[in-house]
Enzyme design. Structure first.
Site, PDB file in Angstrom:
ATOM      1  N   HIS A  77       0.821  -1.212   0.000  1.00  0.00           N
ATOM      2  CA  HIS A  77       0.000   0.000   0.000  1.00  0.00           C
ATOM      3  C   HIS A  77       0.854   1.260   0.000  1.00  0.00           C
ATOM      4  O   HIS A  77       0.454   2.277  -0.574  1.00  0.00           O
ATOM      5  CB  HIS A  77      -0.945  -0.005   1.202  1.00  0.00           C
ATOM      6  CG  HIS A  77      -2.204  -0.774   0.965  1.00  0.00           C
ATOM      7  ND1 HIS A  77      -3.439  -0.179   0.836  1.00  0.00           N
ATOM      8  CD2 HIS A  77      -2.416  -2.105   0.814  1.00  0.00           C
ATOM      9  CE1 HIS A  77      -4.356  -1.107   0.612  1.00  0.00           C
ATOM     10  NE2 HIS A  77      -3.761  -2.281   0.607  1.00  0.00           N
ATOM     11  N   ASP A  85       7.610   5.803   0.735  1.00  0.00           N
ATOM     12  CA  ASP A  85       8.003   6.949   1.557  1.00  0.00           C
ATOM     13  C   ASP A  85       7.269   7.018   2.890  1.00  0.00           C
ATOM     14  O   ASP A  85       7.296   8.049   3.566  1.00  0.00           O
ATOM     15  CB  ASP A  85       7.781   8.258   0.797  1.00  0.00           C
ATOM     16  CG  ASP A  85       6.330   8.464   0.361  1.00  0.00           C
ATOM     17  OD1 ASP A  85       5.453   7.683   0.791  1.00  0.00           O
ATOM     18  OD2 ASP A  85       6.064   9.405  -0.412  1.00  0.00           O
TER      19      ASP A  85
END
Length: 347
Positions: A77, A85
């Site tokens: 996800h 990030d």
């Protein structure tokens, strides 16, 4: 944030798993965008960083077995939406960039165990304050969780480049919905989504990565369309009856506390293995997107080969997982190393 899909507005093995560590870097590469990552990134600044993550993942698995599954889904996800990030981990009130939490997106329904990411991060902060990014925690935890689910072996020491930075804002729900295919996606949509996430291995890589569905569970809200008013003709009849027993009504809701579900794999439900592909060939794919892999001529040969060869599946899965983990890392000045994964650092 980097890329149009990530603006502020806005898915171990026996000793044969890898023939060599180099396998992970010969296949399914993500291109030049991962140049900011390197092996041994923390060798000087936090020498025990990877050991600490592995120790924490192992301890958490023995206390809460489903955490290892959560790490795989969390990496998927996070990395599918523009960049690896850790924007997924930001809380709604703490995004800092005006975005809302990706955790509250409909695509994120059923995700859990985020508090244990905090436990891993806290252990790292005690050893090396402000040094190891939350994005690297997600990547390393997914690798180590996969190793446990697959039975140990070389994946536990598979080389993984680190040095990712954390974003300062969450992606929008619209970006999440666009980037992450849903449970009814076509093979073409899956291929396009993973290609956009920098995974270059095509049908073989996508077939391998969806093997993560060998573990965990699926909520009935994502199944009932295949079961009511009649069981999908593409589902093995006996399996369809079993699923109806798990999901006894078409009125399955996502907003209830006690959500009904079915296991992805009834035979080895907590093992990352090729039983997933054997189930697909027997018409026992839990989700429509799963079963389509066995029907589409681009992916069917890989389903058949992975069903017949568990080592081959593990090799391809390992390579594709590492490639996905290197999607579009933020460059210097684009991100930070959060001290708390839920919130951006104070100005």
């Amino acid at each position: 944030m980097r890329g149009s899909s990530r603006s502020s507005s806005s898915l171990v093995a026996p000793a044969t798993l890898l023939s060599s560590a180099l396998l992970l870097f010969c296949c399914f590469t993500t291109g030049a965008a991962n140049g900011s990552l390197k092996l041994g990134y923390y060798s000087s600044s936090c020498p025990r960083a990877e050991d600490i993550v592995r120790e924490q993942v192992t301890q958490l698995y023995h206390k809460h077995g489903n955490t290892a599954v959560s790490w795989l889904r969390a990496l998927f996800h996070d990395c599918m939406v523009g960049s690896c990030d850790a924007s997924l981990l930001l809380d709604t009130a703490g995004g800092g960039g005006g975005g809302v939490s990706e955790k509250s997106s409909p695509r994120s329904f059923g995700m859990r165990n985020f508090k244990y990411v905090d436990a891993i991060k806290s252990a790292l902060e005690r050893e090396c304050p402000g040094t190891v990014s939350c994005a690297d925690v997600l990547a390393l935890a997914a690798r180590d969780g996969a190793a446990i689910l697959g039975g140990g072996g070389p994946l536990a020491t598979t080389p993984m480049r680190t040095g990712r930075l954390d974003s300062r804002a969450a992606a929008s729900h619209a970006d999440v919905e666009r980037a992450i295919p849903d449970h009814n996606a076509t093979v073409s949509e899956m291929l396009a989504a993973f290609a956009a996430a920098g995974v270059s291995g095509g049908a073989e890589a996508v077939t391998a990565l969806l093997g993560a569905h060998s573990v965990g569970r699926v909520h009935c809200a994502n199944l009932v369309a295949r079961l009511y008013p009649a069981v999908d003709a593409g589902v093995d009849p006996a399996y369809g009856e079993y699923l109806r027993g798990r999901c006894p009504t078409a009125d399955a809701r996502e907003d209830t506390r006690d959500v009904a579900y079915a296991r992805n794999d009834r035979v080895t439900p907590m093992m990352l293995d090729n039983m997933y592909y054997k189930n697909l060939m027997a018409r026992r794919g839990l989700l429509l997107v799963d079963q389509r892999l066995a029907d589409d001529p681009r992916t069917k040969p890989f389903v058949e080969r992975m069903a017949a060869d568990n080592d081959y599946f593990h090799e391809r899965f390992a390579a594709a997982l590492v490639a996905l983990s290197e999607n579009n890392p933020l460059g210097a000045g684009e991100g930070e190393v959060r001290r708390n994964c839920r919130f951006v650092n104070p100005a």
